[in-house]
Design an enzyme around this catalytic site. Structure first.
Site, mmCIF file in Angstrom:
data_model
loop_
_atom_site.group_PDB
_atom_site.id
_atom_site.type_symbol
_atom_site.label_atom_id
_atom_site.label_comp_id
_atom_site.label_asym_id
_atom_site.label_seq_id
_atom_site.Cartn_x
_atom_site.Cartn_y
_atom_site.Cartn_z
ATOM 1 N N ASP A 113 -0.066 18.017 -15.123
ATOM 2 C CA ASP A 113 1.220 18.720 -15.114
ATOM 3 C C ASP A 113 2.159 18.222 -14.024
ATOM 4 O O ASP A 113 3.298 18.669 -13.948
ATOM 5 C CB ASP A 113 1.015 20.227 -14.957
ATOM 6 C CG ASP A 113 0.311 20.819 -16.166
ATOM 7 O OD1 ASP A 113 -0.192 21.948 -16.064
ATOM 8 O OD2 ASP A 113 0.243 20.134 -17.202
ATOM 9 N N LYS A 159 2.572 30.293 -13.629
ATOM 10 C CA LYS A 159 2.734 30.585 -15.064
ATOM 11 C C LYS A 159 1.394 30.488 -15.781
ATOM 12 O O LYS A 159 1.021 31.356 -16.562
ATOM 13 C CB LYS A 159 3.689 29.573 -15.687
ATOM 14 C CG LYS A 159 3.616 29.498 -17.205
ATOM 15 C CD LYS A 159 4.495 28.447 -17.828
ATOM 16 C CE LYS A 159 3.917 27.070 -17.839
ATOM 17 N NZ LYS A 159 3.066 26.725 -19.000
ATOM 18 N N ASN A 160 0.628 29.410 -15.449
ATOM 19 C CA ASN A 160 -0.614 29.145 -16.186
ATOM 20 C C ASN A 160 -1.763 30.042 -15.750
ATOM 21 O O ASN A 160 -2.886 29.873 -16.211
ATOM 22 C CB ASN A 160 -0.991 27.670 -16.070
ATOM 23 C CG ASN A 160 -0.039 26.807 -16.875
ATOM 24 O OD1 ASN A 160 0.756 27.325 -17.666
ATOM 25 N ND2 ASN A 160 -0.082 25.511 -16.667
ATOM 26 N N CYS A 213 1.893 20.444 -30.111
ATOM 27 C CA CYS A 213 3.170 20.543 -29.404
ATOM 28 C C CYS A 213 3.576 19.109 -29.078
ATOM 29 O O CYS A 213 2.914 18.147 -29.469
ATOM 30 C CB CYS A 213 3.036 21.388 -28.138
ATOM 31 S SG CYS A 213 2.122 20.575 -26.847
ATOM 32 N N ARG A 217 -3.381 19.378 -29.365
ATOM 33 C CA ARG A 217 -3.796 20.623 -28.724
ATOM 34 C C ARG A 217 -4.791 21.422 -29.583
ATOM 35 O O ARG A 217 -4.585 22.576 -29.910
ATOM 36 C CB ARG A 217 -2.590 21.489 -28.366
ATOM 37 C CG ARG A 217 -1.472 20.803 -27.635
ATOM 38 C CD ARG A 217 -1.818 20.326 -26.245
ATOM 39 N NE ARG A 217 -2.086 21.372 -25.300
ATOM 40 C CZ ARG A 217 -1.150 22.019 -24.598
ATOM 41 N NH1 ARG A 217 0.095 21.737 -24.795
ATOM 42 N NH2 ARG A 217 -1.480 22.965 -23.747
ATOM 43 N N ARG A 267 10.890 27.592 -19.629
ATOM 44 C CA ARG A 267 9.552 28.102 -19.953
ATOM 45 C C ARG A 267 8.705 28.211 -18.691
ATOM 46 O O ARG A 267 7.828 29.051 -18.605
ATOM 47 C CB ARG A 267 8.870 27.161 -20.954
ATOM 48 C CG ARG A 267 9.483 27.145 -22.335
ATOM 49 C CD ARG A 267 8.618 26.363 -23.292
ATOM 50 N NE ARG A 267 7.224 26.792 -23.158
ATOM 51 C CZ ARG A 267 6.191 26.035 -23.472
ATOM 52 N NH1 ARG A 267 6.381 24.816 -23.936
ATOM 53 N NH2 ARG A 267 4.961 26.474 -23.355
#
Ligand code: EPZ
Length: 425
Positions: A308, A22-23, A117, A122, A400
């Site tokens: 993560d 995803k990243n 977030c 961030r 997500r």
């Protein structure tokens, strides 16, 4: 609102296909803005909510996008807007990565400040300062970044990032591809996702060297072309399922995953008792029943232990022999999974940016609430080993970043299901 129900106690045995990262995919999609050619992505995690948000933004700008299975084509030859609006950016921070490409190709960009977030403020100050060093004029007003490039385009610069930043490295690397002259990014991030983005840019005609080191050099060129690129496997998804196997016991084959992208994490997992090996393009993880050993972890920029995977590792520590200390150095508020794990019977105490996890004999299933992407998957992992049923709400956080987690875990023996419409208290 849908929830996920997990009944704990089953071993995990079988194969799980690992999706594209995803990243990385979110940034590769932004790289399509750098050319009027077509960028074709393979192994793209097309079903993720974040990918849908990025598609929505790029189509708003004027991109033509087609998706089929895990393929995506993006053509930005007809861009009609240079504004990334708040109601799209607020849903997904990765949209800030349109800033560099829009500015360097079109000389202008108006991008909503992404805001904070759940895991932290961030900020994007380093993105902004570095673009100003390349000659951009940037004004912040009404919650938007209003950026314009000099008449002849951005100017190559020597940029030293005060902190290692994945997003700032990526935004500036893309901005530098069409700038005038050489840009040097020092104290650059080294994540595999950045290497993959850089390799795709090189295939598009960019001149980049130093990928995977803390100094990346980019020689600006006049034009980039389309190309075809396969997205690097998602090391965080793979790491999540390695931990799941370590907690539940059994043998998992993670298809199309790369062990070398998880070296720091695997070293610590091995200390706790989880061994993995690479077999061709797959990672094999095997774990007999028995308690895992507590180990200490500290999150760091790549190649250190990835932030993560912090929440997932903490879920594993809750049942370990002894104790483990978890120190989070990247984000200021990334322990929101702690109170939820404690409601399941975990023994965790937080002191500042460290948490002491003392192993307990069992967790009990409970109704728990997801707060951010990785915290939510940590609760699913805890549910896999808890006694009884765990119900995880607000699963949109999960969707997500994890493609079909219910299907992938269910196919290897987990007693997990999606329950639609359960009353949210
Ligand atoms: C990327 O976020 C990932 N997101 C994050 O994954 C990941 O945790 C993070 O990198 C670190 O590896 C995406 O790729 C979409 P940073 P990013 O810039 O780029 C500070 C997930 O769960 N900072 O490397 O936003 C920042 O506050 C997500 O998949 C500034 O101070 O992270 C943080 O403390 C969560 N100023 C640190 O740097 C800036 O201008 C690292 O952030 C930029 C960052």
């Amino acid at each position: 609102m849908d929830t996920i129900s997990v009944i704990g106690g089953n071993q995990l045995n079988g194969s799980i296909p690992i999706s594209g990262a995803k990243n990385c995919a979110l940034k590769l999609m932004c790289a399509a803005l750098l050319t009027d050619g077509t960028l074709s992505l393979e192994n793209n995690p097309n079903s993720l909510r974040d990918i849908n948000s990025q598609v929505e933004l790029l189509e708003y700008l004027g991109c033509a996008i087609k998706r089929e299975n895990s393929s995506m084509t993006i053509n930005a030859s007809n861009i009609k807007a240079y504004t990334a609006p708040y109601d799209i950016v607020r849903k997904m921070r990765g949209s800030i990565l349109v800033l560099g490409p829009l500015l360097t190709r079109f000389g202008q960009a108006k991008v909503s400040l992404p805001g904070g977030c759940a895991i932290g403020g961030r900020p994007i100050d380093m993105h902004i300062k570095a673009l100003e060093e390349m000659g951009a004029t940037i004004k912040l007003s009404e919650g938007y970044i209003n950026a314009t490039a000099p008449i002849g385009g951005l100017i190559g610069a020597k940029i030293l990032f005060p902190k290692v930043s994945v997003g700032a490295t990526e935004n500036l690397m893309m901005a530098a591809t069409l700038a005038n002259g050489q840009t040097v990014l020092s104290n650059a991030a080294k994540e595999p996702e950045i290497i993959d983005l850089g390799e795709c840019l090189i295939k598009m005609g960019a001149k980049i060297s130093g990928l995977g080191t803390d100094t990346i050099r980019i020689e600006g060129v006049k034009h980039l072309s389309g190309t075809t690129h396969s997205v690097v496997p998602d090391r965080i998804e793979a790491g999540t399922y390695i931990i799941a196997a370590g907690m539940c016991g059994g043998t998992l084959r993670l298809e199309n995953a790369r062990i070398e992208h998880l070296s720091a994490a695997l070293g610590l997992l091995s200390q706790s008792g989880i061994e993995v090996e690479q077999e061709g393009n797959d990672i094999i993880v095997h774990r007999d029943i028995g308690r895992l050993q507590g180990v200490d972890i500290m999150t760091e920029p790549y190649p250190g232990f990835p932030t993560d995977l912090q929440a997932q590792f903490m879920a594993m520590l809750t049942l370990c022999e002894g104790a483990g200390m978890v120190t989070e150095t990247i984000f200021e508020n990334r322990f929101m999974h702690v109170p939820e794990l404690c409601r399941m019977g975990a023994d965790i105490s937080v002191q500042g940016n460290s948490a002491i996890v003392r192993g307990v004999n069992k967790l009990r299933g409970a109704e728990v609430m997801a707060t951010d992407l990785r915290a939510s998957v940590a609760l699913v992992l805890a549910g896999l080993v808890a006694e009884g049923e765990t119900i995880v709400s607000r699963i949109y956080h999960l969707e997500r970043g994890y493609e079909d987690i219910v299907g992938k875990l269910g196919n290897v023996g987990a007693n997990i299901s999606r329950v639609s419409g359960r009353l949210q208290l």
